[in-house]
Design an enzyme around this catalytic site. Structure first.
Site, mmCIF file in Angstrom:
data_model
loop_
_atom_site.group_PDB
_atom_site.id
_atom_site.type_symbol
_atom_site.label_atom_id
_atom_site.label_comp_id
_atom_site.label_asym_id
_atom_site.label_seq_id
_atom_site.Cartn_x
_atom_site.Cartn_y
_atom_site.Cartn_z
ATOM 1 N N PRO A 155 19.335 31.181 8.167
ATOM 2 C CA PRO A 155 19.141 31.083 6.721
ATOM 3 C C PRO A 155 20.395 31.358 5.893
ATOM 4 O O PRO A 155 21.178 32.264 6.211
ATOM 5 C CB PRO A 155 18.068 32.141 6.428
ATOM 6 C CG PRO A 155 18.071 33.046 7.610
ATOM 7 C CD PRO A 155 18.476 32.206 8.781
ATOM 8 N N ASN A 156 20.544 30.543 4.884
ATOM 9 C CA ASN A 156 21.592 30.666 3.856
ATOM 10 C C ASN A 156 22.994 30.278 4.321
ATOM 11 O O ASN A 156 23.925 30.235 3.511
ATOM 12 C CB ASN A 156 21.615 32.090 3.255
ATOM 13 C CG ASN A 156 20.278 32.449 2.647
ATOM 14 O OD1 ASN A 156 19.766 31.696 1.822
ATOM 15 N ND2 ASN A 156 19.686 33.554 3.061
ATOM 16 N N ARG A 174 28.374 30.687 -1.258
ATOM 17 C CA ARG A 174 27.645 31.935 -1.144
ATOM 18 C C ARG A 174 28.607 33.120 -0.960
ATOM 19 O O ARG A 174 29.379 33.149 -0.002
ATOM 20 C CB ARG A 174 26.766 31.806 0.102
ATOM 21 C CG ARG A 174 26.129 33.067 0.548
ATOM 22 C CD ARG A 174 25.580 32.925 1.959
ATOM 23 N NE ARG A 174 24.807 34.107 2.259
ATOM 24 C CZ ARG A 174 24.457 34.489 3.480
ATOM 25 N NH1 ARG A 174 24.783 33.755 4.524
ATOM 26 N NH2 ARG A 174 23.774 35.587 3.647
ATOM 27 N N TYR A 231 32.061 35.848 2.731
ATOM 28 C CA TYR A 231 32.002 34.776 3.742
ATOM 29 C C TYR A 231 33.110 33.734 3.609
ATOM 30 O O TYR A 231 33.154 32.786 4.393
ATOM 31 C CB TYR A 231 30.624 34.098 3.687
ATOM 32 C CG TYR A 231 29.481 35.056 3.958
ATOM 33 C CD1 TYR A 231 29.303 35.605 5.225
ATOM 34 C CD2 TYR A 231 28.599 35.435 2.948
ATOM 35 C CE1 TYR A 231 28.276 36.500 5.475
ATOM 36 C CE2 TYR A 231 27.567 36.321 3.184
ATOM 37 C CZ TYR A 231 27.411 36.856 4.456
ATOM 38 O OH TYR A 231 26.388 37.745 4.697
ATOM 39 N N ASN A 285 24.321 32.076 14.945
ATOM 40 C CA ASN A 285 24.359 32.991 13.805
ATOM 41 C C ASN A 285 22.972 32.969 13.183
ATOM 42 O O ASN A 285 22.601 32.007 12.504
ATOM 43 C CB ASN A 285 25.418 32.558 12.787
ATOM 44 C CG ASN A 285 25.584 33.577 11.669
ATOM 45 O OD1 ASN A 285 24.731 34.451 11.488
ATOM 46 N ND2 ASN A 285 26.657 33.469 10.920
ATOM 47 N N ALA A 302 20.175 36.709 8.362
ATOM 48 C CA ALA A 302 19.411 37.948 8.174
ATOM 49 C C ALA A 302 18.296 38.122 9.207
ATOM 50 O O ALA A 302 17.853 39.245 9.459
ATOM 51 C CB ALA A 302 18.827 37.991 6.762
ATOM 52 N N GLU A 341 25.832 35.738 20.202
ATOM 53 C CA GLU A 341 25.520 36.116 18.815
ATOM 54 C C GLU A 341 26.810 36.139 17.992
ATOM 55 O O GLU A 341 27.816 36.722 18.423
ATOM 56 C CB GLU A 341 24.889 37.514 18.817
ATOM 57 C CG GLU A 341 24.615 38.059 17.429
ATOM 58 C CD GLU A 341 24.087 39.503 17.464
ATOM 59 O OE1 GLU A 341 24.046 40.111 18.556
ATOM 60 O OE2 GLU A 341 23.728 40.012 16.390
ATOM 61 N N HIS A 380 28.550 36.614 13.946
ATOM 62 C CA HIS A 380 28.479 36.917 12.510
ATOM 63 C C HIS A 380 29.862 36.753 11.915
ATOM 64 O O HIS A 380 30.855 37.209 12.499
ATOM 65 C CB HIS A 380 27.990 38.347 12.268
ATOM 66 C CG HIS A 380 26.639 38.579 12.847
ATOM 67 N ND1 HIS A 380 25.502 38.064 12.272
ATOM 68 C CD2 HIS A 380 26.246 39.209 13.974
ATOM 69 C CE1 HIS A 380 24.467 38.383 13.024
ATOM 70 N NE2 HIS A 380 24.885 39.074 14.069
ATOM 71 N N ARG A 432 28.862 47.099 6.728
ATOM 72 C CA ARG A 432 28.149 46.707 5.507
ATOM 73 C C ARG A 432 26.925 47.615 5.333
ATOM 74 O O ARG A 432 26.955 48.768 5.739
ATOM 75 C CB ARG A 432 27.781 45.222 5.596
ATOM 76 C CG ARG A 432 29.028 44.312 5.666
ATOM 77 C CD ARG A 432 28.648 42.846 5.707
ATOM 78 N NE ARG A 432 27.956 42.445 4.485
ATOM 79 C CZ ARG A 432 27.325 41.280 4.361
ATOM 80 N NH1 ARG A 432 27.291 40.417 5.375
ATOM 81 N NH2 ARG A 432 26.718 40.963 3.230
HETATM 82 C C1 DQA Z 1 25.686 37.098 8.737
HETATM 83 C C2 DQA Z 1 25.410 38.580 8.463
HETATM 84 C C3 DQA Z 1 23.958 38.795 8.105
HETATM 85 O O1 DQA Z 1 23.711 40.166 7.859
HETATM 86 C C4 DQA Z 1 23.606 38.016 6.872
HETATM 87 O O2 DQA Z 1 22.240 38.177 6.554
HETATM 88 C C5 DQA Z 1 23.981 36.587 6.953
HETATM 89 C C6 DQA Z 1 25.250 36.237 7.573
HETATM 90 C C7 DQA Z 1 27.197 36.843 8.970
HETATM 91 O O3 DQA Z 1 27.522 35.743 9.435
HETATM 92 O O4 DQA Z 1 28.022 37.695 8.675
HETATM 93 O O5 DQA Z 1 23.280 35.709 6.470
HETATM 94 O O6 DQA Z 1 24.992 36.707 9.899
#
Ligand code: DQA
Length: 146
Positions: free
Chosen positions: A9-10, A17, A22, A73, A76, A97, A99, A106
């Site tokens: 998501p996102n 964003r 990011y 990735n 959240a 995994e 990020h 954070r």
């Molecule tokens: C994320 C870190 C997550 O906590 C966050 O909700 C994201 C992006 C990252 O790529 O740093 O959506 O996965």
């Protein structure tokens, strides 16, 4: 051999964003660079992004049939989706995994990953290079692919 780059998501809003966290590159431009990197290692690269947990689970299940490994990735969902964790645990192919941000410096809720224990390893905090490093990790696990 195909590698799936799976984004939750996102992450479709990269570039727009929270650029202070990011960066300002879009997902498309990061994907384009990954395609080159993956190709150089001899892999086919496929991308899939979705905001819905169930769609990510469906793609992970399909990946067990059509992919050699997954760079994931989960956004959240990382922090609370037992359903995604079970999906990863249910497939035999390696899942890395990823990020972009350093989730350990954070908010507290980001320090918990429910998917880490079922992934081969985690890469966090290097922006788009987190994805690139995951390619090297996966290539190593897959025995230099090809
Ligand atoms: C994320 C870190 C997550 O906590 C966050 O909700 C994201 C992006 C990252 O790529 O740093 O959506 O996965």
């Amino acid at each position: 051999m195909k590698i799936l780059v799976l984004n939750g998501p996102n992450l479709n809003l990269l570039g727009e964003r929270e650029p202070n966290i990011y960066g300002d590159e879009t997902m498309q431009s990061i994907n384009d660079e990954m395609l080159e990197l993956g190709r150089g290692m001899g892999y086919e690269v496929e991308y899939f992004q979705n905001n819905a947990e169930g769609r990510l689970i469906d793609r992970l299940q399909e990946a067990r049939l059509d992919c050699a490994g997954v760079i994931f990735n989960a956004g959240a969902y990382t922090h609370y989706s037992y359903a995604l964790r079970d999906a990863i645990a249910s497939i035999k192919i390696p899942v890395i995994e990823v990020h972009m941000s350093n989730v350990d410096n954070r908010e507290d809720f980001r320090k918990i990953s429910v998917i880490s224990p079922v992934c081969c390893g985690s890469i966090s905090g290097f922006g788009k290079y987190s994805y690139y490093l995951a390619f090297y990790a996966l290539n190593n696990i897959l025995g230099e692919g090809k």
